[in-house]
Design an enzyme around this catalytic site. Structure first.
Site, PDB file in Angstrom:
ATOM      1  N   HIS A   1       0.860  -1.189   0.000  1.00 39.59           N
ATOM      2  CA  HIS A   1       0.000   0.000   0.000  1.00 39.59           C
ATOM      3  C   HIS A   1       0.894   1.236   0.000  1.00 39.59           C
ATOM      4  O   HIS A   1       1.595   1.502   0.973  1.00 39.59           O
ATOM      5  CB  HIS A   1      -0.892  -0.023   1.254  1.00 39.59           C
ATOM      6  CG  HIS A   1      -1.738   1.205   1.412  1.00 39.59           C
ATOM      7  ND1 HIS A   1      -2.161   1.653   2.639  1.00 39.59           N
ATOM      8  CD2 HIS A   1      -2.253   2.076   0.506  1.00 39.59           C
ATOM      9  CE1 HIS A   1      -2.897   2.745   2.480  1.00 39.59           C
ATOM     10  NE2 HIS A   1      -2.956   3.020   1.187  1.00 39.59           N
TER      11      HIS A   1
ATOM     12  N   HIS B   1     -12.285   1.868   0.578  1.00 31.16           N
ATOM     13  CA  HIS B   1     -10.850   1.673   0.305  1.00 31.16           C
ATOM     14  C   HIS B   1     -10.086   1.120   1.499  1.00 31.16           C
ATOM     15  O   HIS B   1      -8.948   0.685   1.364  1.00 31.16           O
ATOM     16  CB  HIS B   1     -10.206   2.976  -0.180  1.00 31.16           C
ATOM     17  CG  HIS B   1      -9.689   3.887   0.895  1.00 31.16           C
ATOM     18  ND1 HIS B   1     -10.486   4.397   1.899  1.00 31.16           N
ATOM     19  CD2 HIS B   1      -8.456   4.392   1.132  1.00 31.16           C
ATOM     20  CE1 HIS B   1      -9.763   5.179   2.687  1.00 31.16           C
ATOM     21  NE2 HIS B   1      -8.529   5.193   2.258  1.00 31.16           N
TER      22      HIS B   1
END
Length: 509
Positions: free
Chosen positions: A263, A432
């Protein structure tokens, strides 16, 4: 227009917010001045309480300080050219201009329709990538600490981290223009990685000349770095399979199978692109006589020079982010190969998918029964296209686009798939991540990093972190429950649960 400062009571504010069904609420026009469309947010009972408590606190403070997410959703609904509704996902929380978790689409055929950097965010194309392996948890357990350390050693992390991918100014310009095609040419990516990446890892409207010298200076040493904040690289295992067909298509249908989740985003370069654009757009608004409910919603007409320059610079920053995640994929593959005395290919380290959750893209959607070309802003929200959509890979056509939802440090993550209902209701978007429930400052003042680390250790999770301060900021207590967020989206039908992942090791800045 300035910020709405009407002295309404909390009860009066709540009159504008109506429950639609068990998973969503509508914000009626009039909640803030000049709303062109209504607002909408998704939440289950626990998440709903957080939303309304934030609004209540705002009213009690006399409407000073940060705007609550529900006000930000409504302010976005007041922007010129917006269509259908301003939508927020269950992980929504207050952000700069747009709330984080806000989705808004603007009609490209409307000359007044705007693009707003606040609707993309400072970390342009912050996103998540998931790699699978053919290893099982039992293969990794004896080497878990060594593997976590090797990953920490291989991937540069932290605020001032510098990349080990050799890059010149010429390389950077080419990477900004070419995205993952640059990674492929330089040998840092596999051909099939591109197929499993949103936009195939390259936005074609990118123009490096629209990225300032300062942004490039910040970005040059940072290629292939994780950064800090909520960014991470995690070694995870498949914990639960909800959709066997989807999981099999993705090659992660075995419980205990090891995956790697990365990420990260566009680092200092993307932040500078956003900062530069906001400065330009503030003066553009003054010149054109444009006003918004919140000065953080600085914007420009999509088809103006300023609007087009921002979109070209944003696309270049997005390409940088894909190159960044590709570079870290290369480093993760090298790490596993070294520790397991094998090759990435033999370890089946294929990219399952790579999603963006801070981006604006031109897409086609149905509006009032007509197919329209829209500029869709997703800030802290993930594209989630349904089965048979032409923009998703051939091998995922029958299941829908994979959607990667990262949890918080030490909690589970999820793989979802896009749905037809999401396409209709949210412009093909879903959540998300977990979404902050506690400010970074409050986290630092409330939590003790040793206790947080002890709790992770008791769960059998290895952790490598560059800054102890970050441990408190990113502790699970600082965030909403990611399972609540994902379950809300699943119940609303805007995305569908496929796989749950559990962390074995976490590497953070």
């Amino acid at each position: 227009m300035k910020r709405h400062t009407g002295a309404r009571s909390y009860a009066d504010e709540c009159k504008f917010i109506k429950r639609i069904d068990g998973t969503s609420f509508q914000i009626d026009k009039g909640f803030v001045p000049g709303m062109n469309v209504p607002g909408k947010f998704y939440a289950n009972k626990r998440l709903e309480t957080l939303m309304f408590d934030e609004l209540k606190l705002h009213v009690q403070r006399g409407e000073s300080g940060f705007l609550p997410a529900v006000k930000q959703i409504a302010n976005v609904a007041s922007l010129p050219g917006i269509v259908k509704r301003s939508v927020a996902m269950p992980d929504v929380h207050a952000g700069y201009g747009f709330a984080i978790g806000n989705v808004a689409a603007f009609d490209m055929s409307d000359p007044k329709a705007v693009v707003s950097p606040g609707g993309v965010g400072f970390d342009i194309n912050c996103g998540v990538r998931l790699l699978r392996t053919n290893l099982l948890e039992k293969d990794v357990k004896p080497l878990q600490e060594r593997l976590a350390q090797a990953l920490f050693d291989h991937i540069p992390v932290g605020v001032g981290s510098k990349g080990i991918i050799p890059t010149t100014a010429k390389d950077l310009d080419e990477a900004l223009e070419m995205g993952m095609d640059w990674s492929l040419r330089e040998g840092y990516a596999w051909v099939e990685d591109k197929e499993h990446c949103e936009e195939y890892g390259r936005m074609l409207n990118a123009d490096p000349s629209k990225v300032s010298r300062r942004a490039k200076k910040r970005g040059l040493p940072q290629l292939g770095t994780l950064g800090a904040g909520n960014h991470y690289a995690e070694i995870q295992v498949v914990d639960e399979v909800y959709d066997k067909v989807a999981a099999k298509k993705m090659g992660i249908d075995t419980k205990g199978q090891v995956c790697v989740m990365i990420h990260s985003g566009s680092r200092g370069l993307g932040h500078q692109v956003a900062t530069d654009a906001l400065t330009v757009m503030e003066s553009t608004m003054a010149r054109l006589g444009l006003s918004t409910n919140d000065k953080q919603l600085a914007c420009a007409p999509i088809n103006s020079k300023e609007g087009q320059d921002y979109l070209s610079g944003m696309a270049a920053a997005a390409n940088y982010a894909w190159v960044n995640r590709s570079s870290m994929t290369f480093l993760a593959r090298q790490t596993f190969a070294k520790v397991f005395k094998s090759t990435p290919d033999d370890l089946d380290m294929h990219v399952i998918y790579d999603v963006s959750h801070n981006i604006a893209k031109i897409e086609e959607h149905m509006v009032d029964g007509k197919l329209k070309k829209l500029l869709v802003h997703r800030k802290g929200a993930t594209r989630a296209f349904p089965p048979h959509h032409p923009l998703i890979p051939v091998d995922y056509q029958t299941i829908g686009q994979p959607v990667l939802i990262g949890g918080t440090m030490g909690t589970c993550s999820y793989v979802l798939t896009g749905t037809d209902k999401g396409m209709k209701d949210t412009f093909g978007s879903t959540c998300h991540g977990a979404g902050r429930a506690m400010s970074r400052n409050r986290s630092r003042n409330t939590l003790d990093y040793k206790q947080v680390l002890d709790r992770l250790g008791k769960k059998g999770i290895s952790i490598r972190v560059a800054s102890p301060k970050l441990v408190m900021e990113e502790a699970p207590e600082s965030y909403k429950n990611v399972t609540d967020v994902v379950d809300s989206c699943h119940a609303a039908g805007i995305s569908k649960k496929a796989v749950k992942l559990r962390p074995l090791a976490v590497v953070k800045g």
